[in-house]
Scaffold this motif. Structure first.
Motif, PDB file in Angstrom:
ATOM      1  N   LEU A   1       0.819  -1.207   0.000  1.00  9.91           N
ATOM      2  CA  LEU A   1       0.000   0.000   0.000  1.00  9.91           C
ATOM      3  C   LEU A   1       0.856   1.261   0.000  1.00  9.91           C
ATOM      4  O   LEU A   1       0.546   2.232  -0.693  1.00  9.91           O
ATOM      5  CB  LEU A   1      -0.922   0.005   1.225  1.00  9.91           C
ATOM      6  N   THR A   2       1.925   1.243   0.774  1.00  8.54           N
ATOM      7  CA  THR A   2       2.775   2.434   0.879  1.00  8.54           C
ATOM      8  C   THR A   2       3.385   2.801  -0.468  1.00  8.54           C
ATOM      9  O   THR A   2       3.455   3.982  -0.836  1.00  8.54           O
ATOM     10  CB  THR A   2       3.888   2.205   1.910  1.00  8.54           C
ATOM     11  N   ASN A   3       3.817   1.788  -1.205  1.00 14.22           N
ATOM     12  CA  ASN A   3       4.507   2.032  -2.470  1.00 14.22           C
ATOM     13  C   ASN A   3       3.617   1.810  -3.692  1.00 14.22           C
ATOM     14  O   ASN A   3       4.118   1.833  -4.813  1.00 14.22           O
ATOM     15  CB  ASN A   3       5.743   1.123  -2.551  1.00 14.22           C
ATOM     16  N   ARG A   4       2.316   1.568  -3.429  1.00  8.00           N
ATOM     17  CA  ARG A   4       1.362   1.363  -4.530  1.00  8.00           C
ATOM     18  C   ARG A   4       1.864   0.297  -5.500  1.00  8.00           C
ATOM     19  O   ARG A   4       1.911   0.499  -6.717  1.00  8.00           O
ATOM     20  CB  ARG A   4       1.088   2.653  -5.297  1.00  8.00           C
ATOM     21  N   LEU A   5       2.225  -0.868  -4.944  1.00 10.64           N
ATOM     22  CA  LEU A   5       2.781  -1.944  -5.758  1.00 10.64           C
ATOM     23  C   LEU A   5       1.644  -2.725  -6.411  1.00 10.64           C
ATOM     24  O   LEU A   5       0.989  -3.535  -5.777  1.00 10.64           O
ATOM     25  CB  LEU A   5       3.639  -2.876  -4.887  1.00 10.64           C
ATOM     26  N   GLY A   6       1.401  -2.457  -7.659  1.00 11.64           N
ATOM     27  CA  GLY A   6       0.328  -3.121  -8.372  1.00 11.64           C
ATOM     28  C   GLY A   6      -0.714  -2.122  -8.839  1.00 11.64           C
ATOM     29  O   GLY A   6      -0.574  -0.915  -8.658  1.00 11.64           O
ATOM     30  N   LEU A   7      -1.771  -2.643  -9.445  1.00  9.15           N
ATOM     31  CA  LEU A   7      -2.866  -1.804  -9.902  1.00  9.15           C
ATOM     32  C   LEU A   7      -3.783  -1.466  -8.734  1.00  9.15           C
ATOM     33  O   LEU A   7      -3.927  -2.253  -7.796  1.00  9.15           O
ATOM     34  CB  LEU A   7      -3.660  -2.518 -11.000  1.00  9.15           C
ATOM     35  N   TRP A   8      -4.451  -0.320  -8.794  1.00 12.63           N
ATOM     36  CA  TRP A   8      -5.211   0.180  -7.653  1.00 12.63           C
ATOM     37  C   TRP A   8      -6.303  -0.780  -7.202  1.00 12.63           C
ATOM     38  O   TRP A   8      -6.556  -0.930  -6.002  1.00 12.63           O
ATOM     39  CB  TRP A   8      -5.818   1.541  -7.974  1.00 12.63           C
ATOM     40  N   PHE A   9      -6.982  -1.443  -8.152  1.00  8.95           N
ATOM     41  CA  PHE A   9      -8.069  -2.345  -7.774  1.00  8.95           C
ATOM     42  C   PHE A   9      -7.539  -3.669  -7.232  1.00  8.95           C
ATOM     43  O   PHE A   9      -8.298  -4.437  -6.622  1.00  8.95           O
ATOM     44  CB  PHE A   9      -9.003  -2.595  -8.965  1.00  8.95           C
ATOM     45  N   GLU A  10      -6.236  -3.956  -7.437  1.00 15.99           N
ATOM     46  CA  GLU A  10      -5.643  -5.165  -6.879  1.00 15.99           C
ATOM     47  C   GLU A  10      -5.322  -4.996  -5.398  1.00 15.99           C
ATOM     48  O   GLU A  10      -5.570  -5.904  -4.595  1.00 15.99           O
ATOM     49  CB  GLU A  10      -4.373  -5.528  -7.652  1.00 15.99           C
ATOM     50  N   TYR A  11      -4.783  -3.825  -5.035  1.00 13.08           N
ATOM     51  CA  TYR A  11      -4.458  -3.656  -3.615  1.00 13.08           C
ATOM     52  C   TYR A  11      -5.598  -3.022  -2.811  1.00 13.08           C
ATOM     53  O   TYR A  11      -5.473  -2.872  -1.595  1.00 13.08           O
ATOM     54  CB  TYR A  11      -3.168  -2.846  -3.426  1.00 13.08           C
ATOM     55  N   ALA A  12      -6.713  -2.670  -3.463  1.00 15.40           N
ATOM     56  CA  ALA A  12      -7.861  -2.134  -2.720  1.00 15.40           C
ATOM     57  C   ALA A  12      -8.374  -3.104  -1.661  1.00 15.40           C
ATOM     58  O   ALA A  12      -8.704  -2.683  -0.539  1.00 15.40           O
ATOM     59  CB  ALA A  12      -8.977  -1.758  -3.694  1.00 15.40           C
ATOM     60  N   PRO A  13      -8.447  -4.435  -1.937  1.00 12.80           N
ATOM     61  CA  PRO A  13      -8.918  -5.351  -0.893  1.00 12.80           C
ATOM     62  C   PRO A  13      -8.027  -5.365   0.350  1.00 12.80           C
ATOM     63  O   PRO A  13      -8.489  -5.756   1.426  1.00 12.80           O
ATOM     64  CB  PRO A  13      -8.920  -6.718  -1.587  1.00 12.80           C
TER      65      PRO A  13
END
Length: 450
Positions: free
Chosen positions: A89-101
Protein backbone atom coordinates in the motif's frame (compact mmCIF):
# COMPACT_ATOMS: atom_id res chain seq x y z
CA UNK A 1 1.39 38.97 49.81
CA UNK A 2 2.49 35.87 51.64
CA UNK A 3 4.86 33.66 49.73
CA UNK A 4 5.67 30.11 50.69
CA UNK A 5 8.66 28.16 49.45
CA UNK A 6 8.75 24.42 49.95
CA UNK A 7 12.04 22.68 50.48
CA UNK A 8 11.87 19.53 48.43
CA UNK A 9 15.48 18.47 49.04
CA UNK A 10 15.39 14.76 49.98
CA UNK A 11 16.76 13.77 53.37
CA UNK A 12 19.93 11.72 53.56
CA UNK A 13 19.36 7.95 53.43
CA UNK A 14 20.86 7.54 56.91
CA UNK A 15 18.16 9.72 58.53
CA UNK A 16 15.70 7.64 60.56
CA UNK A 17 12.68 8.67 62.61
CA UNK A 18 9.81 6.93 64.31
CA UNK A 19 7.65 7.63 61.25
CA UNK A 20 10.17 6.99 58.48
CA UNK A 21 11.85 3.59 58.23
CA UNK A 22 15.60 3.44 57.90
CA UNK A 23 16.86 3.01 54.39
CA UNK A 24 19.30 0.16 53.97
CA UNK A 25 21.00 -0.27 50.64
CA UNK A 26 20.87 -3.88 49.43
CA UNK A 27 24.10 -5.80 49.25
CA UNK A 28 25.85 -5.67 45.93
CA UNK A 29 25.30 -9.35 45.38
CA UNK A 30 21.50 -8.94 45.41
CA UNK A 31 21.33 -6.18 42.80
CA UNK A 32 19.72 -7.50 39.61
CA UNK A 33 20.85 -5.91 36.40
CA UNK A 34 18.11 -6.27 33.75
CA UNK A 35 19.22 -6.01 30.15
CA UNK A 36 18.06 -2.88 28.37
CA UNK A 37 15.52 -3.95 25.73
CA UNK A 38 16.37 -3.09 22.17
CA UNK A 39 14.14 -0.40 20.61
CA UNK A 40 11.04 -1.78 18.88
CA UNK A 41 10.27 -0.75 15.30
CA UNK A 42 7.52 1.83 14.97
CA UNK A 43 5.41 -0.62 12.98
CA UNK A 44 5.34 -2.91 16.00
CA UNK A 45 3.81 -0.10 18.03
CA UNK A 46 1.08 0.55 15.43
CA UNK A 47 0.29 -2.83 13.93
CA UNK A 48 -2.29 -4.69 16.02
CA UNK A 49 -0.81 -7.98 17.30
CA UNK A 50 -2.06 -11.10 15.58
CA UNK A 51 -4.44 -13.33 17.47
CA UNK A 52 -2.08 -16.30 17.12
CA UNK A 53 0.61 -14.57 19.18
CA UNK A 54 -1.62 -13.62 22.10
CA UNK A 55 -1.58 -15.65 25.30
CA UNK A 56 -4.96 -16.08 26.90
CA UNK A 57 -4.96 -16.01 30.68
CA UNK A 58 -6.47 -19.02 32.45
CA UNK A 59 -8.09 -16.71 34.97
CA UNK A 60 -9.69 -14.11 32.67
CA UNK A 61 -10.41 -14.17 28.96
CA UNK A 62 -10.72 -10.85 27.18
CA UNK A 63 -13.88 -10.49 25.07
CA UNK A 64 -13.05 -10.44 21.37
CA UNK A 65 -15.80 -9.07 19.07
CA UNK A 66 -16.63 -11.12 16.01
CA UNK A 67 -14.93 -9.96 12.86
CA UNK A 68 -16.08 -11.26 9.47
CA UNK A 69 -13.45 -13.00 7.36
CA UNK A 70 -11.49 -10.67 5.10
CA UNK A 71 -12.47 -10.35 1.47
CA UNK A 72 -10.55 -12.52 -1.00
CA UNK A 73 -7.17 -11.06 -1.78
CA UNK A 74 -5.34 -11.38 -5.09
CA UNK A 75 -3.19 -14.50 -5.10
CA UNK A 76 0.05 -12.54 -5.14
CA UNK A 77 -0.84 -10.85 -1.83
CA UNK A 78 -2.26 -13.80 0.12
CA UNK A 79 1.00 -15.17 1.49
CA UNK A 80 2.46 -11.81 2.51
CA UNK A 81 2.86 -10.88 6.17
CA UNK A 82 1.42 -7.69 7.61
CA UNK A 83 4.52 -5.59 7.05
CA UNK A 84 4.77 -6.69 3.42
CA UNK A 85 1.12 -5.89 2.79
CA UNK A 86 1.61 -2.44 4.29
CA UNK A 87 4.59 -1.99 2.01
CA UNK A 88 2.36 -2.80 -0.99
CA UNK A 89 0.00 0.00 0.00
CA UNK A 90 2.78 2.43 0.88
CA UNK A 91 4.51 2.03 -2.47
CA UNK A 92 1.36 1.36 -4.53
CA UNK A 93 2.78 -1.94 -5.76
CA UNK A 94 0.33 -3.12 -8.37
CA UNK A 95 -2.87 -1.80 -9.90
CA UNK A 96 -5.21 0.18 -7.65
CA UNK A 97 -8.07 -2.35 -7.77
CA UNK A 98 -5.64 -5.16 -6.88
CA UNK A 99 -4.46 -3.66 -3.61
CA UNK A 100 -7.86 -2.13 -2.72
CA UNK A 101 -8.92 -5.35 -0.89
CA UNK A 102 -5.88 -4.91 1.38
CA UNK A 103 -7.49 -1.78 2.84
CA UNK A 104 -10.69 -3.66 3.62
CA UNK A 105 -8.68 -6.51 5.09
CA UNK A 106 -6.71 -4.21 7.41
CA UNK A 107 -9.87 -2.43 8.61
CA UNK A 108 -11.41 -5.78 9.50
CA UNK A 109 -8.27 -6.76 11.37
CA UNK A 110 -8.58 -3.72 13.63
CA UNK A 111 -6.72 -0.96 11.85
CA UNK A 112 -8.33 2.46 11.64
CA UNK A 113 -8.32 4.66 8.56
CA UNK A 114 -6.15 7.21 10.36
CA UNK A 115 -3.63 4.53 11.31
CA UNK A 116 -3.41 3.34 7.72
CA UNK A 117 -2.97 6.93 6.61
CA UNK A 118 -0.03 7.40 8.99
CA UNK A 119 1.66 4.22 7.80
CA UNK A 120 0.94 4.25 4.07
CA UNK A 121 0.31 7.92 3.29
CA UNK A 122 -3.08 7.09 1.70
CA UNK A 123 -5.65 9.50 3.11
CA UNK A 124 -8.94 8.26 4.50
CA UNK A 125 -10.82 9.90 1.63
CA UNK A 126 -8.64 8.13 -0.93
CA UNK A 127 -8.98 4.83 0.92
CA UNK A 128 -12.75 5.07 0.66
CA UNK A 129 -12.58 6.09 -3.00
CA UNK A 130 -10.38 3.14 -3.91
CA UNK A 131 -12.49 0.58 -2.03
CA UNK A 132 -15.79 1.84 -3.48
CA UNK A 133 -14.36 2.14 -7.00
CA UNK A 134 -13.09 -1.45 -6.77
CA UNK A 135 -16.62 -2.58 -5.92
CA UNK A 136 -17.97 -0.66 -8.91
CA UNK A 137 -15.34 -2.29 -11.11
CA UNK A 138 -16.38 -5.73 -9.83
CA UNK A 139 -19.96 -4.97 -10.86
CA UNK A 140 -18.70 -4.04 -14.34
CA UNK A 141 -16.86 -7.36 -14.56
CA UNK A 142 -20.05 -9.19 -13.62
CA UNK A 143 -21.89 -7.22 -16.30
CA UNK A 144 -19.41 -8.67 -18.81
CA UNK A 145 -18.38 -5.27 -20.07
CA UNK A 146 -15.94 -5.12 -22.98
CA UNK A 147 -12.38 -5.95 -21.86
CA UNK A 148 -10.94 -2.97 -23.70
CA UNK A 149 -13.35 -0.63 -21.92
CA UNK A 150 -12.53 -2.22 -18.57
CA UNK A 151 -8.79 -1.85 -19.12
CA UNK A 152 -9.28 1.90 -19.57
CA UNK A 153 -9.84 2.14 -15.81
CA UNK A 154 -6.77 0.10 -14.82
CA UNK A 155 -4.63 3.17 -14.26
CA UNK A 156 -6.13 6.21 -12.62
CA UNK A 157 -9.68 4.98 -13.10
CA UNK A 158 -10.71 4.94 -9.44
CA UNK A 159 -11.79 8.60 -9.55
CA UNK A 160 -14.07 7.92 -12.53
CA UNK A 161 -15.64 4.70 -11.25
CA UNK A 162 -16.24 6.21 -7.82
CA UNK A 163 -18.52 8.85 -9.35
CA UNK A 164 -20.85 6.31 -10.99
CA UNK A 165 -21.39 4.40 -7.75
CA UNK A 166 -24.90 5.91 -7.42
CA UNK A 167 -26.10 4.11 -10.59
CA UNK A 168 -27.56 0.64 -10.96
CA UNK A 169 -25.42 -2.17 -12.38
CA UNK A 170 -26.95 -1.81 -15.86
CA UNK A 171 -26.50 1.96 -15.82
CA UNK A 172 -22.88 1.62 -14.71
CA UNK A 173 -22.05 -0.49 -17.75
CA UNK A 174 -23.48 2.02 -20.22
CA UNK A 175 -21.99 4.93 -18.28
CA UNK A 176 -18.54 3.31 -18.35
CA UNK A 177 -18.70 2.93 -22.14
CA UNK A 178 -19.75 6.58 -22.42
CA UNK A 179 -16.94 7.77 -20.13
CA UNK A 180 -14.34 5.94 -22.19
CA UNK A 181 -15.79 7.03 -25.52
CA UNK A 182 -15.79 10.69 -24.50
CA UNK A 183 -12.61 10.64 -22.39
CA UNK A 184 -14.38 12.22 -19.40
CA UNK A 185 -12.60 13.34 -16.26
CA UNK A 186 -13.88 12.83 -12.70
CA UNK A 187 -15.92 16.04 -12.64
CA UNK A 188 -17.61 15.20 -15.92
CA UNK A 189 -18.25 11.67 -14.67
CA UNK A 190 -20.03 13.10 -11.63
CA UNK A 191 -22.21 15.29 -13.88
CA UNK A 192 -23.09 12.29 -16.05
CA UNK A 193 -23.99 10.09 -13.08
CA UNK A 194 -26.25 12.74 -11.59
CA UNK A 195 -27.96 13.29 -14.95
CA UNK A 196 -28.65 9.57 -15.38
CA UNK A 197 -29.90 9.25 -11.82
CA UNK A 198 -32.13 12.31 -12.12
CA UNK A 199 -33.68 11.61 -15.53
CA UNK A 200 -36.41 9.13 -14.45
CA UNK A 201 -37.56 11.57 -11.77
CA UNK A 202 -38.26 14.24 -14.40
CA UNK A 203 -41.17 12.41 -15.98
CA UNK A 204 -43.58 15.04 -17.28
CA UNK A 205 -41.01 17.82 -17.63
CA UNK A 206 -41.00 19.80 -20.85
CA UNK A 207 -39.25 17.86 -23.61
CA UNK A 208 -38.70 14.75 -21.43
CA UNK A 209 -40.43 12.38 -23.87
CA UNK A 210 -38.00 13.24 -26.68
CA UNK A 211 -35.01 11.82 -24.78
CA UNK A 212 -34.08 8.18 -24.23
CA UNK A 213 -33.64 7.06 -20.61
CA UNK A 214 -31.33 4.19 -21.66
CA UNK A 215 -28.87 6.53 -23.38
CA UNK A 216 -26.27 8.24 -21.16
CA UNK A 217 -25.82 10.87 -23.87
CA UNK A 218 -29.53 11.68 -23.90
CA UNK A 219 -29.69 11.87 -20.10
CA UNK A 220 -26.76 14.28 -20.08
CA UNK A 221 -28.23 16.31 -22.94
CA UNK A 222 -31.55 16.55 -21.11
CA UNK A 223 -29.79 17.94 -18.03
CA UNK A 224 -28.26 20.67 -20.22
CA UNK A 225 -31.68 21.26 -21.81
CA UNK A 226 -33.20 21.84 -18.36
CA UNK A 227 -30.29 24.09 -17.40
CA UNK A 228 -30.85 26.11 -20.56
CA UNK A 229 -34.48 26.67 -19.57
CA UNK A 230 -33.39 27.95 -16.16
CA UNK A 231 -30.93 30.34 -17.76
CA UNK A 232 -33.64 31.47 -20.17
CA UNK A 233 -36.05 32.18 -17.34
CA UNK A 234 -33.34 34.27 -15.65
CA UNK A 235 -32.66 36.23 -18.85
CA UNK A 236 -29.11 34.83 -19.26
CA UNK A 237 -29.24 34.30 -23.02
CA UNK A 238 -25.55 33.54 -23.56
CA UNK A 239 -25.49 30.85 -20.89
CA UNK A 240 -28.72 29.42 -22.30
CA UNK A 241 -27.17 29.01 -25.74
CA UNK A 242 -24.01 27.49 -24.29
CA UNK A 243 -26.04 24.88 -22.41
CA UNK A 244 -27.98 23.94 -25.54
CA UNK A 245 -24.75 23.60 -27.50
CA UNK A 246 -23.34 21.33 -24.79
CA UNK A 247 -26.47 19.22 -25.03
CA UNK A 248 -26.04 18.89 -28.79
CA UNK A 249 -22.53 17.50 -28.23
CA UNK A 250 -23.86 14.45 -26.41
CA UNK A 251 -27.45 13.91 -27.59
CA UNK A 252 -28.15 10.63 -29.42
CA UNK A 253 -31.89 10.43 -30.12
CA UNK A 254 -32.95 12.15 -33.30
CA UNK A 255 -36.08 13.63 -31.74
CA UNK A 256 -34.07 15.09 -28.88
CA UNK A 257 -31.51 16.50 -31.30
CA UNK A 258 -34.23 18.25 -33.32
CA UNK A 259 -35.67 19.68 -30.12
CA UNK A 260 -32.32 21.11 -29.01
CA UNK A 261 -31.64 22.59 -32.45
CA UNK A 262 -35.08 24.18 -32.60
CA UNK A 263 -34.64 25.55 -29.09
CA UNK A 264 -31.28 27.01 -30.05
CA UNK A 265 -32.83 28.70 -33.08
CA UNK A 266 -35.80 29.90 -31.09
CA UNK A 267 -38.26 27.82 -33.11
CA UNK A 268 -39.06 25.11 -30.58
CA UNK A 269 -42.59 23.81 -30.53
CA UNK A 270 -42.44 20.92 -28.12
CA UNK A 271 -45.04 18.25 -28.75
CA UNK A 272 -45.27 16.45 -25.48
CA UNK A 273 -46.14 12.80 -25.38
CA UNK A 274 -49.66 12.31 -24.12
CA UNK A 275 -49.43 10.94 -20.62
CA UNK A 276 -52.91 10.56 -19.17
CA UNK A 277 -51.63 9.74 -15.71
CA UNK A 278 -48.55 8.32 -14.07
CA UNK A 279 -48.45 4.66 -15.06
CA UNK A 280 -46.39 3.55 -12.08
CA UNK A 281 -45.77 5.50 -8.91
CA UNK A 282 -42.28 7.06 -8.93
CA UNK A 283 -40.27 5.39 -6.19
CA UNK A 284 -37.26 7.43 -5.12
CA UNK A 285 -34.61 7.23 -2.44
CA UNK A 286 -33.39 10.56 -1.15
CA UNK A 287 -29.67 11.11 -1.61
CA UNK A 288 -27.48 12.40 1.18
CA UNK A 289 -27.14 16.17 0.74
CA UNK A 290 -29.70 16.25 -2.07
CA UNK A 291 -31.97 18.69 -0.27
CA UNK A 292 -29.12 21.18 0.20
CA UNK A 293 -28.45 21.16 -3.56
CA UNK A 294 -32.10 21.62 -4.59
CA UNK A 295 -33.07 24.96 -6.07
CA UNK A 296 -36.77 24.19 -5.52
CA UNK A 297 -38.22 22.48 -2.46
CA UNK A 298 -41.72 21.37 -1.49
CA UNK A 299 -43.14 21.64 2.04
CA UNK A 300 -45.84 19.09 2.90
CA UNK A 301 -47.81 18.29 6.05
CA UNK A 302 -47.03 14.85 7.49
CA UNK A 303 -49.79 12.52 8.60
CA UNK A 304 -49.84 9.18 10.38
CA UNK A 305 -51.37 6.28 8.48
CA UNK A 306 -54.83 7.10 9.79
CA UNK A 307 -57.76 8.25 7.68
CA UNK A 308 -58.81 10.97 10.14
CA UNK A 309 -55.31 12.50 10.16
CA UNK A 310 -55.02 12.39 6.37
CA UNK A 311 -58.30 14.27 6.02
CA UNK A 312 -57.46 16.74 8.80
CA UNK A 313 -54.03 17.76 7.46
CA UNK A 314 -53.78 21.31 6.01
CA UNK A 315 -54.65 21.58 2.34
CA UNK A 316 -52.62 24.63 1.54
CA UNK A 317 -49.45 26.43 2.64
CA UNK A 318 -47.57 29.16 0.80
CA UNK A 319 -44.65 31.51 1.18
CA UNK A 320 -45.53 35.09 2.01
CA UNK A 321 -43.65 38.34 2.46
CA UNK A 322 -40.18 39.32 1.37
CA UNK A 323 -38.64 36.32 3.10
CA UNK A 324 -41.09 33.77 1.75
CA UNK A 325 -42.23 32.78 5.24
CA UNK A 326 -44.39 29.67 4.96
CA UNK A 327 -47.89 30.02 6.35
CA UNK A 328 -50.47 27.23 6.55
CA UNK A 329 -54.22 27.56 6.72
CA UNK A 330 -54.23 25.80 10.11
CA UNK A 331 -51.79 24.71 12.79
CA UNK A 332 -50.10 21.37 12.26
CA UNK A 333 -47.37 19.65 14.21
CA UNK A 334 -45.34 17.74 11.61
CA UNK A 335 -43.98 18.89 8.25
CA UNK A 336 -41.44 17.55 5.77
CA UNK A 337 -39.29 19.35 3.21
CA UNK A 338 -38.57 17.42 0.00
CA UNK A 339 -36.67 18.30 -3.19
CA UNK A 340 -38.90 19.77 -5.90
CA UNK A 341 -39.31 16.55 -7.85
CA UNK A 342 -41.73 16.87 -10.76
CA UNK A 343 -44.55 14.68 -9.37
CA UNK A 344 -44.85 16.80 -6.21
CA UNK A 345 -43.71 20.17 -7.55
CA UNK A 346 -46.95 20.29 -9.54
CA UNK A 347 -49.10 19.88 -6.42
CA UNK A 348 -50.88 23.18 -5.88
CA UNK A 349 -52.88 22.16 -2.82
CA UNK A 350 -54.07 19.00 -1.10
CA UNK A 351 -50.73 17.25 -0.95
CA UNK A 352 -49.91 15.22 2.18
CA UNK A 353 -47.05 12.88 3.15
CA UNK A 354 -48.28 9.78 4.97
CA UNK A 355 -45.76 7.87 7.10
CA UNK A 356 -45.64 4.07 7.17
CA UNK A 357 -43.32 2.25 9.54
CA UNK A 358 -42.09 -0.06 6.74
CA UNK A 359 -42.71 -1.02 3.14
CA UNK A 360 -43.10 -4.76 3.75
CA UNK A 361 -46.21 -5.03 1.56
CA UNK A 362 -45.52 -2.37 -1.04
CA UNK A 363 -46.38 -3.52 -4.59
CA UNK A 364 -42.92 -4.34 -5.83
CA UNK A 365 -41.07 -7.59 -6.37
CA UNK A 366 -37.70 -7.56 -4.69
CA UNK A 367 -35.70 -9.04 -1.83
CA UNK A 368 -36.12 -8.20 1.84
CA UNK A 369 -33.42 -5.49 1.86
CA UNK A 370 -35.94 -2.62 1.88
CA UNK A 371 -38.76 -4.24 3.79
CA UNK A 372 -37.93 -2.90 7.26
CA UNK A 373 -37.27 0.78 6.53
CA UNK A 374 -39.89 3.54 6.90
CA UNK A 375 -41.46 5.18 3.85
CA UNK A 376 -43.33 8.35 2.97
CA UNK A 377 -46.36 8.01 0.68
CA UNK A 378 -47.09 11.39 -0.93
CA UNK A 379 -50.76 11.64 -1.84
CA UNK A 380 -52.75 14.16 -3.89
CA UNK A 381 -56.07 14.58 -2.07
CA UNK A 382 -57.56 16.53 -4.99
CA UNK A 383 -57.59 13.37 -7.10
CA UNK A 384 -59.88 11.16 -5.04
CA UNK A 385 -61.73 9.52 -7.91
CA UNK A 386 -60.42 6.07 -8.83
CA UNK A 387 -59.98 6.76 -12.54
CA UNK A 388 -56.64 5.23 -13.62
CA UNK A 389 -56.15 1.47 -13.75
CA UNK A 390 -52.36 1.72 -13.50
CA UNK A 391 -52.45 4.32 -10.73
CA UNK A 392 -52.32 3.74 -6.98
CA UNK A 393 -54.70 5.18 -4.44
CA UNK A 394 -54.78 5.67 -0.68
CA UNK A 395 -57.90 4.06 0.78
CA UNK A 396 -59.25 3.26 4.22
CA UNK A 397 -60.29 -0.37 4.61
CA UNK A 398 -60.71 -1.00 0.87
CA UNK A 399 -58.87 -3.06 -1.70
CA UNK A 400 -56.52 -5.69 -0.30
CA UNK A 401 -54.60 -8.56 -1.75
CA UNK A 402 -51.28 -8.13 -3.51
CA UNK A 403 -50.20 -4.62 -4.30
CA UNK A 404 -51.33 -2.91 -1.13
CA UNK A 405 -49.82 -1.20 1.87
CA UNK A 406 -51.85 -1.68 5.04
CA UNK A 407 -51.36 -0.02 8.40
CA UNK A 408 -54.15 0.66 10.86
CA UNK A 409 -56.75 0.19 8.12
CA UNK A 410 -55.02 2.49 5.62
CA UNK A 411 -53.87 0.98 2.36
CA UNK A 412 -52.29 1.82 -0.98
CA UNK A 413 -54.08 -0.18 -3.66
CA UNK A 414 -53.86 -0.36 -7.44
CA UNK A 415 -56.64 1.34 -9.38
CA UNK A 416 -57.58 -1.81 -11.31
CA UNK A 417 -58.04 -3.78 -8.09
CA UNK A 418 -60.24 -1.07 -6.63
CA UNK A 419 -62.41 -1.01 -9.75
CA UNK A 420 -62.81 -4.79 -9.54
CA UNK A 421 -64.19 -4.32 -6.01
CA UNK A 422 -66.46 -1.47 -7.07
CA UNK A 423 -64.52 1.21 -5.16
CA UNK A 424 -64.86 4.57 -6.90
CA UNK A 425 -63.48 7.04 -4.36
CA UNK A 426 -60.29 7.13 -2.29
CA UNK A 427 -58.49 9.46 0.11
CA UNK A 428 -56.28 10.56 -2.78
CA UNK A 429 -54.01 9.38 -5.58
CA UNK A 430 -50.46 8.36 -4.65
CA UNK A 431 -48.00 10.44 -6.67
CA UNK A 432 -44.68 9.53 -5.05
CA UNK A 433 -43.13 7.07 -2.57
CA UNK A 434 -39.98 8.23 -0.79
CA UNK A 435 -37.42 6.10 0.99
CA UNK A 436 -34.83 7.50 3.43
CA UNK A 437 -31.26 8.21 2.29
CA UNK A 438 -28.49 5.67 2.68
CA UNK A 439 -25.08 5.01 1.18
CA UNK A 440 -26.03 1.94 -0.82
CA UNK A 441 -27.62 2.29 -4.22
CA UNK A 442 -30.69 0.33 -5.21
CA UNK A 443 -32.89 0.61 -8.22
CA UNK A 444 -36.29 -0.72 -9.24
CA UNK A 445 -37.28 -1.15 -12.86
CA UNK A 446 -40.82 -0.78 -14.15
CA UNK A 447 -41.07 -4.58 -14.27
CA UNK A 448 -40.65 -4.77 -10.49
CA UNK A 449 -44.13 -3.37 -9.93
CA UNK A 450 -47.11 -5.66 -9.64
Amino acid sequence: MLSLTLNTTPKPPSLSTAFLPSFHAPPSSSVIHKPIPSPRPISALIIPPSSSGQKVSNQKQVYQPFRPPPSPLPSKFRNLDTSSKLDVLTNRLGLWFEYAPLITSFIREGFTHSTLEEITGISGVEQNRIVVAAQVRDSLVQSEIDAETLSFFDRGGAELLYEIRILSAAQRATAADFLVGNNFDAKQAETLARAMKDFPMRLGDRGWAAFNANSPGDCLAFSYFRLAQEYGAAGLEELRRQSLQKGLEFVVSEAAKLLLEAELEGKAEVKEAIVDEVVTVPLVRMQLGELAESTVVVVLPVSKAEATQVEAAPWNCEGTGNFGIVEAEKEWRRWVVLPGWQPIAALERGGVAVTFKDGSTLPWRESQKNKSEPILVVTDRQRKEVAVDDGFYLVAGGGGGNGSVMEEGLRVVGGSKLKEKGVTESLGMVVLIVRPPREENDELSDEDWE
